[in-house]
Design a protein around this motif. Structure first.
Motif, PDB file in Angstrom:
ATOM      1  N   ILE A  83       0.887  -1.100  -0.016  1.00  0.00           N
ATOM      2  CA  ILE A  83      -0.089  -0.141  -0.072  1.00  0.00           C
ATOM      3  C   ILE A  83       0.763   1.239  -0.042  1.00  0.00           C
ATOM      4  CG2 ILE A  83      -2.003  -1.110   1.166  1.00  0.00           C
ATOM      5  CD1 ILE A  83      -1.066   0.084   3.668  1.00  0.00           C
TER       6      ILE A  83
ATOM      7  N   SER B  70      -3.496   4.618  -1.549  1.00  0.00           N
ATOM      8  CA  SER B  70      -4.395   3.247  -1.362  1.00  0.00           C
ATOM      9  C   SER B  70      -5.260   3.814  -0.392  1.00  0.00           C
ATOM     10  CB  SER B  70      -3.619   2.428  -0.639  1.00  0.00           C
ATOM     11  OG  SER B  70      -2.467   1.783  -1.646  1.00  0.00           O
TER      12      SER B  70
ATOM     13  N   SER C  86      -9.455  -0.133  -0.645  1.00  0.00           N
ATOM     14  CA  SER C  86      -7.932  -0.771  -0.592  1.00  0.00           C
ATOM     15  C   SER C  86      -7.703  -0.908   0.662  1.00  0.00           C
ATOM     16  CB  SER C  86      -7.129   0.212  -1.329  1.00  0.00           C
ATOM     17  OG  SER C  86      -7.083   0.284  -2.716  1.00  0.00           O
TER      18      SER C  86
END
Length: 567
Positions: free
Chosen positions: A293, A297, A301
C-alpha cells in the motif's frame, strides 16, 4: 412553461438533497424540518427574483448547479450531485464497463482540442490503429478540433456495435487520416497484471474495485496456485483509490475463514447500520500473504489491507494509506439524477475507523485538519498486536516514500516528455521485450536537448519561496547591507535545466522508459517496467522468503518478563 418546469426541478432537487439529511427523532426532527422548509422557501424566492430581475440573462441550470456543488462541497469531497448526463461515469466506477472506443483522451489546449493519450490493449481504438498523440479533428461530421474533453468523450461513447468515423491528425504527418471504428462494450480489467516473482511468489496488481474485481483476483490466484505452484502471494494495492465496498469484502473472503467479520458501517440512521462478514468458503487461509500500500491506497483498498492486518492474515508493506473511512451510497433524484452521499463510517475488525481528515470540524477558512497521531486510540488485532485509528492503515514494514522533484512532476504533466516520446516511437517500430528494454544515455541527452529547444520551464516551490523572502527582506531593510548569503542561495535555487536534469538523471530515464514501454505494451508493460527497481516489492519478497520473520511479525506480542523483586 419552460421556466415553470425549471423552477419545479430546482425545488424538487433541493428538497431531496436537504431532506436526505434531515431524519432526526422527536423535537430535533421537527426543528430541522422547519429549517429545511424555511430555507427552501428562501432559495426558491431567490432563484425567482434573480431570474426575473438580474440585469443579464441567467443560465438557470449552471447557476443552480454551482449552488448545489458549493453546498455539497462544504460537507466532504465524496458527496456529490450526478445529473443524468454524467451517469456514464458512475457506471464506469462501479462496473468498469462502458460503450465506446476504449482509450484515455486529454484536452491539449486551454481553449479545446483533444488528443488520444492512451489506447487500451485489445479495444477498438488500439485495434483500429489509433496512437498516443493523435489529435481528434472530427467525429463523423462534427468538428471537434476545438472541443472540450467532456464534449469529445460524450461523442465517442455510445451503443456497442455502432460505427463512427474519426478524422485525426497524426504528429509528423501533413494530411489528416480518417479511421472507421466500431464501438464495443469496453471492459476495463482491474487486475492489470499477475505473475510469478522469484520462482514461487505470486504477484497480483489490482488497480480498482468494481463489481468484477473479486472475480478477477480469484481467477488470478487460482491460476497462480494451480499452474505455477506458488508458495506465497503479494497483492499490490498501491495507487488503488478504491471503489465498490462489497468487492473488498469478497476479496478478503478469499483468504480468511467463512463467517469472519470484515467491516461494520455506522451512520445517522441506525436501521441502516450493517456488519459485513465473509459468506463463502475461502480459497486459502494459511499461505503467507503480503499486501503493498501507499498514500494513494484508499477506501476499499484500506478495507482489504486493514482487515487482513486486523485479522493477522497478511503483512503490510509500503507507506501509510490515505485514510478514507467514509462510505457512500446513491439516492435517486428527479430527472434521473443521483445524489452520491456519505451515509456512514466504516470500522474494520479491530473496531477502529481509519478516517484521517475531520470534515465535521472545519477551520474558519473552511480547511480541514488531519487527526494528529497524539489523539488517535490504540486497538488490537485478533492476536493482540496494537494498531491505531484515525490515520489510515500503517504497514508493519513502513518504507520511506521518495519525494518527487518539481522537474519530474512537470516533465510528466507537461507535453515535452509526451511529445518527445511520440516522436521517438515514430522512429522505432518495435522495441525489446519489457524485461530487456533500457533507455540509453543517447535517448536521455536527446530529451534534454528537446526540452531546451521547447523552452521547457518548471515552476519550483523553492523559487517562489525565495522571491517572497527577498520581498520581505527588502521591505524590512535587510538587503541594505551584505547580501552575499542571499545571492548564493538564489544562485543555488534558480532553475538550471542542465544541472537539474543531470541531478535527476536516473529517475528521468525511468520515467522515459515507463512512457515508452506503455506505447508498445500498454498498461501491463508500464507496470512491469516500474517493477524492475521497486524497493517496496523487493522488501515484500524479502519478508516472504524469511518464514521466521513473517511468522514473528504476525504473532502475538511477547509479554514483558517480570523482574524478580530484590530480597
Amino acid at each position: 412553461m419552460c421556466r415553470l418546469i425549471q423552477r419545479k426541478r430546482i425545488i424538487g432537487l433541493l428538497s431531496l438533497l436537504l431532506i436526505a439529511g434531515s431524519i432526526f427523532p422527536g423535537q430535533a426532527q421537527n426543528d430541522n424540518r422547519f429549517e429545511v422548509s424555511k430555507n427552501l422557501d428562501i432559495f426558491n424566492a431567490l432563484v425567482k427574483e434573480m431570474e426575473m430581475f438580474y440585469v443579464d440573462s441567467v443560465d438557470i441550470d449552471k447557476t443552480v448547479r454551482r449552488g448545489i456543488d458549493a453546498m455539497l462541497g462544504g460537507l466532504d469531497p465524496y458527496t456529490e450531485y450526478i445529473p443524468e448526463q454524467e451517469m456514464e461515469g458512475l457506471k464506469l466506477i462501479t462496473t468498469g464497463e462502458y460503450g465506446g472506443i476504449g482509450s484515455y483522451i486529454r484536452q491539449r489546449d486551454k481553449d479545446g482540442g483533444v488528443i488520444i493519450v492512451e489506447p487500451f490493449e485489445g479495444m477498438p481504438a488500439a485495434l483500429a490503429g489509433l496512437k498516443a498523440g493523435d489529435r481528434i479533428l472530427a467525429i463523423d461530421t462534427i468538428d471537434v478540433s476545438k472541443a472540450t474533453n467532456d464534449k469529445v468523450s460524450e461523442l465517442l461513447k455510445g451503443v456497442p456495435n455502432t460505427k463512427i468515423t474519426l478524422t485525426i491528425q497524426r504528429p509528423g504527418e501533413k494530411k489528416p487520416r480518417k479511421i472507421d471504428i466500431v464501438r464495443k462494450q469496453v471492459v476495463v480489467d482491474q487486475v492489470t497484471y499477475y505473475g510469478v516473482r522469484n520462482d514461487s511468489v505470486g504477484y497480483i496488481y489490482l488497480k480498482g474495485f468494481t463489481d468484477k474485481s473479486a472475480q478477477e483476483v480469484k481467477a488470478a490466484f487460482e491460476d497462480l496456485r494451480k499452474n505455477h505452484n506458488i508458495k506465497s502471494l503479494i497483492i499490490d494495492l498501491r495507487n488503488n483509490g478504491g471503489g465498490v465496498l462489497e468487492s473488498a469484502v469478497q476479496i478478503v473472503s478469499l483468504f480468511v475463514p467463512k463467517g469472519s467479520e470484515v467491516i461494520s458501517t455506522k451512520g445517522k440512521i441506525k436501521q441502516w447500520d450493517r456488519t459485513y462478514r465473509t459468506s463463502s468458503e475461502p480459497l486459502d487461509t494459511v499461505m503467507p500473504l503480503a499486501v503493498l500500500i501507499n498514500g494513494n491506497s484508499a477506501s476499499a483498498s484500506e478495507i482489504v489491507s486493514g482487515s487482513l492486518q486486523d485479522l493477522d492474515r497478511a503483512v503490510l508493506i509500503g507507506q501509510r494509506s490515505f485514510g478514507k473511512g467514509l462510505v457512500q451510497t446513491t439516492r435517486d433524484l428527479p430527472y434521473d439524477g443521483k445524489l452520491k452521499v456519505t451515509m456512514s463510517k466504516y470500522y474494520i475488525p479491530s473496531g477502529r475507523c481509519i478516517q484521517q481528515l475531520d470534515y465535521t470540524h472545519r477551520k474558519e477558512d473552511g480547511s480541514v485538519n488531519a487527526i494528529p497521531d497524539s489523539l488517535t486510540s490504540v486497538f488490537y488485532t485478533s492476536k493482540g498486536r496494537p494498531v491505531r485509528d484515525g490515520g489510515g492503515v500503517r504497514p508493519e514494514f513502513e518504507m520511506k516514500e521518495k519525494k518527487i522533484p518539481s522537474l519530474m512532476y512537470y516533465l510528466a504533466a507537461d507535453y515535452v516528455l509526451f511529445d518527445f516520446i511520440t516522436d521517438w516511437v515514430q522512429k522505432h517500430k518495435t522495441i525489446a521485450p519489457v524485461e530487456e528494454f533500457v533507455v540509453t544515455d543517447e535517448d536521455y541527452e536527446a530529451l534534454k536537448q528537446y526540452a531546451k529547444e521547447k523552452n521547457f520551464t518548471y515552476d519550483r516551490q523553492s523559487e517562489k519561496a525565495l522571491k517572497s523572502l527577498k520581498e520581505i527582506a527588502e521591505f524590512e531593510g535587510y538587503l541594505d547591507g551584505d547580501s552575499t548569503t542571499l545571492k548564493a542561495l538564489e544562485e543555488q535555487l534558480t532553475p538550471n535545466l542542465d544541472r537539474d536534469f543531470d541531478r535527476n538523471k536516473d529517475e528521468i530515464k525511468k520515467l522515459m522508459a515507463a512512457e515508452i514501454v506503455k506505447r508498445y505494451y500498454y498498461q501491463r508493460g508500464e507496470l512491469l517496467q516500474n517493477l524492475k527497481e521497486d524497493e517496496v516489492l523487493d522488501k515484500a519478497l524479502e519478508v516472504l522468503a524469511d518464514h521466521e520473520l513473517y511468522t514473528k511479525t504476525l504473532s502475538a506480542p511477547e509479554k514483558e518478563k517480570e523482574t524478580p523483586a530484590e530480597k
